[in-house]
Enzyme design. Structure first.
Site, short mmCIF file in Angstrom:
data_model
loop_
_atom_site.label_atom_id
_atom_site.label_comp_id
_atom_site.label_asym_id
_atom_site.label_seq_id
_atom_site.Cartn_x
_atom_site.Cartn_y
_atom_site.Cartn_z
CG HIS B 57 -1.97 -1.06 1.19
ND1 HIS B 57 -2.93 -1.19 2.16
CD2 HIS B 57 -2.23 -2.03 0.27
CE1 HIS B 57 -3.73 -2.20 1.85
NE2 HIS B 57 -3.32 -2.73 0.71
CD GLU B 59 -1.56 3.78 3.77
OE1 GLU B 59 -1.31 3.14 2.72
OE2 GLU B 59 -2.71 3.89 4.23
CB CYS B 96 -6.20 -1.10 5.21
SG CYS B 96 -4.54 -1.78 5.31
CB CYS B 99 -1.78 1.00 6.52
SG CYS B 99 -1.23 0.31 4.95
#
Lengths: 443, 184
Positions: B57, B59, B96, B99
């Site tokens: 992701h 992040e 999410c 993360c």
């Protein structure tokens, strides 16, 4: 006599696999129930009556409850009872029974009695078994189509135990302290797709230069090499004569157990980088993704490339269940064969992420790792030890029960016949026992 | 909707640019920047399709950049932890659960996000990992962070919508959303 005990261990009496359901199980005697009217019925009337009852008194909010109960009685015969309708709050009010049910009762001369059924569908196999003692229900967990949720065959259990042993050996193969280890397996052919240990202190950034990468790969490999049972076990810290305090210290390197551990003010000793998020499961996912890119470099271009096995960081070996004693050179040869067959696979066989794969973890994963395994579409998670402070599969959170997520895996705890660090027996000794048991079985 | 400072909007605009970048590469369009002292010091965008690793992701991409750079600069673990505690994350979609857990491990100071993440969100939607307090374990316990949602949410949503309208080419066949279904 001693051999018999070993045989028992081998057949799985000491090792157990327990499903960890999406909701914490409620003891049978604490489950909410509702009262219903039921009656014994003649078997030859069952079809007619059930069809009629489903029309005139459907059990709308009790879809998990079976309408009919079959009880075995002496003489090999069975006795049938059917639920007529819901009973009223006040147990003795026969008046509240719908008129057409009353008519049915009269015309077939049924003798209604009040009984209890469970109000909510079971969320685990254990809960369901408890419910059925009251009145039979059906059981459809969100993962009901995943093998093992309803129990494991002898063969599958043995395979699960072998991979868990492999993961534990991996966790112990680090020099001083225990770390978590992860092994991703394709259960359809019992092949290891990827394996990894925690790499909090041995991160190799992908774009770092070559001179640095050498040292780091070496270290990563020594941390995560294929465990050869005997050799690894002799290198392991003394299992038999340590105080419990010492063992608590040994656990501090298991990243999922305390992901928030305070940073240490210490200089980097090797060329490897520190990365507080490189937990075993995260690294194993990365390795399996790298493997997929390697085996299937571009859609439509399969089979054009040669692969250099030595170039790969992942372990891709045959099941330890089948070959507990292979030495490393053989494994490497087999690697090439395996890769060769994979190489010629059609694109349709390429799985989407880790769909259909299992992962074996020594410790219950933390929230970050458990969610990463949702994202990567792992089918089943097996872990040996719970993670009371940070575990996300039942201890602190229970991601397998979060309905909103787009993917749900089944979770199992594998109970070992020994405690990891406190019992004097090393895994090598257990493996040795297994070997002797196998010899007994086959000769 | 609450009004946000021009600085906040400018930083989120950088995250949106990252998300647009992801969209161009047929990735789920989520982007982010990590900010220290009002300055964006790292950016990231989703790379899950390219890497075939669904954990990559935005992040995670940005975090890796900083971890590598700071260590190349010779910073110790403790100094890096100190740095993260001064950093803010600007991300187009609520982090999410994975993360959010990672951000808690790193001990980031605060998060500004665009749209909520109804399916996976770890900052209030499904779990509230940003509210974890470390009162039980003063040393090395779970760390919370402040969270502000709804910053340029409509821009973030419209990017996601345009992605799902074209269909995720990497999703397995039965899951592949059709344009017709995605528009309702």
């Amino acid at each position: 006599m001693e051999e018999t005990v070993v045989m028992n261990e081998e057949t799985g009496e000491a090792w157990r696999i327990v499903n960890i359901p999406g909701k914490p199980p409620i003891p049978t005697d604490q489950q909410p129930t509702v009262n219903v009217y039921a009656s014994m019925i003649e078997p030859n009337l069952a079809n007619t009556l059930i069809r009629r009852l489903n029309q005139i008194a459907p059990l709308e909010n009790l879809r998990h409850v079976k309408r009919i109960r079959k009880k075995a009685v002496e003489g090999g015969k069975s006795q049938l009872s059917a639920i007529l309708c819901l009973a009223c709050e006040d147990e003795n009010q026969w008046n509240c029974v719908p008129e057409n049910v009353q008519e049915l009762v009269n015309s077939y001369q049924l003798s209604p009695f009040i009984t209890q059924v469970c109000k909510y569908a079971a969320s685990s196999k254990e809960e369901w078994e408890g419910q059925c003692k009251l009145w039979p229900t059906s059981y459809h967990p969100p993962t009901y189509n995943i093998n093992g949720v309803m129990g494991f065959s002898e063969e599958d259990s043995q395979s699960v135990f072998s991979f868990m042993k492999f993961a534990i050996e991996l966790a112990k193969s680090s020099e001083e302290r225990l770390v978590n280890a992860a092994v991703i397996v394709d259960p359809s052919n019992r092949q290891i797709i990827a394996s990894a240990c925690d790499q909090i202190n041995s991160w190799l950034p992908p774009e770092s230069n070559a001179s640095m990468s050498n040292g780091c790969i070496e270290q990563a490999e020594s941390l995560c090499s294929h465990p050869k049972s005997s050799q690894v076990a002799t290198n392991v810290f003394p299992l038999s004569n340590g105080s419990s305090d010492k063992f608590r210290k040994l656990y501090t390197n298991v990243s999922c157990l305390n992901p928030w551990r305070s940073s240490e003010q210490r200089p980097r000793t090797s060329s490897c980088y520190w990365h507080p998020l490189r937990h075993a499961a995260i690294v194993a996912i990365e390795v399996s993704a790298a493997m997929d890119r390697h085996l299937f470099p571009a859609l439509g271009h399969i089979g054009d490339e040669c692969y250099d096995v030595e170039d790969m960081q992942s372990s891709f070996i045959t099941s330890p269940a089948k070959r507990p004693k292979t030495n490393l050179t053989n494994v490497e040869k087999e690697d090439k064969q395996v890769l060769h067959t994979k190489d010629s696979c059609s694109i349709s066989e390429r799985p989407y992420l880790c769909t259909g794969y299992d992962i074996f973890l020594v410790w219950e994963p933390c929230t970050m790792c458990a969610m990463a395994l949702v994202h990567q579409r792992i089918r089943r998670i097996f872990y040996a030890f719970p993670n009371p402070k940070a575990g996300a599969l039942g201890s602190v959170h229970r991601l397998q029960g979060e309905k909103s997520l787009n993917h749900h895996y089944a979770v199992f705890r594998v109970l070992l016949p020994y405690e990891l660090p406190t019992k004097g027996e090393t895994l090598a000794e257990i493996a040795d026992k297994d070997k002797r048991a196998n010899a007994l079985q086959f000769h | 909707m609450a009004s946000h400072s021009t600085d906040t909007l400018a930083l989120m605009e950088l995250a949106i640019q990252q998300a647009k970048d992801a969209l161009q590469f047929l990735e789920v369009p989520v982007g982010c920047v990590i900010v220290q002292d009002g300055k964006a010091i790292a950016s990231g965008r989703n790379r899950t399709s390219e890497t075939r690793n669904a954990t990559r992701h935005a992040e995670m991409e940005a975090i890796d950049i900083l971890l590598e750079q700071w260590q190349r600069d010779g910073l110790s673990e403790l100094e890096i932890a100190e740095k993260f505690s001064q950093c803010s994350l600007y991300v187009t979609c609520e982090p999410c659960i994975m993360c959010a857990a990672a951000l808690s491990i790193l001990g980031i100071k605060e998060v500004y996000y665009g749209c909520a993440n109804d399916k996976f969100g770890g900052c209030g939607s499904i779990l509230s990992l940003h509210l974890q307090s470390s009162s039980e374990q003063p040393h090395g316990g779970a760390k919370g962070f402040t969270c502000t949602g709804g910053v340029m949410a409509s821009e973030a949503v419209s990017l996601l919508r345009s992605f799902y309208e074209q269909g995720n080419p990497n999703a397995p066949k039965p899951h592949r959303p059709l344009a017709r279904q995605a528009t309702d």
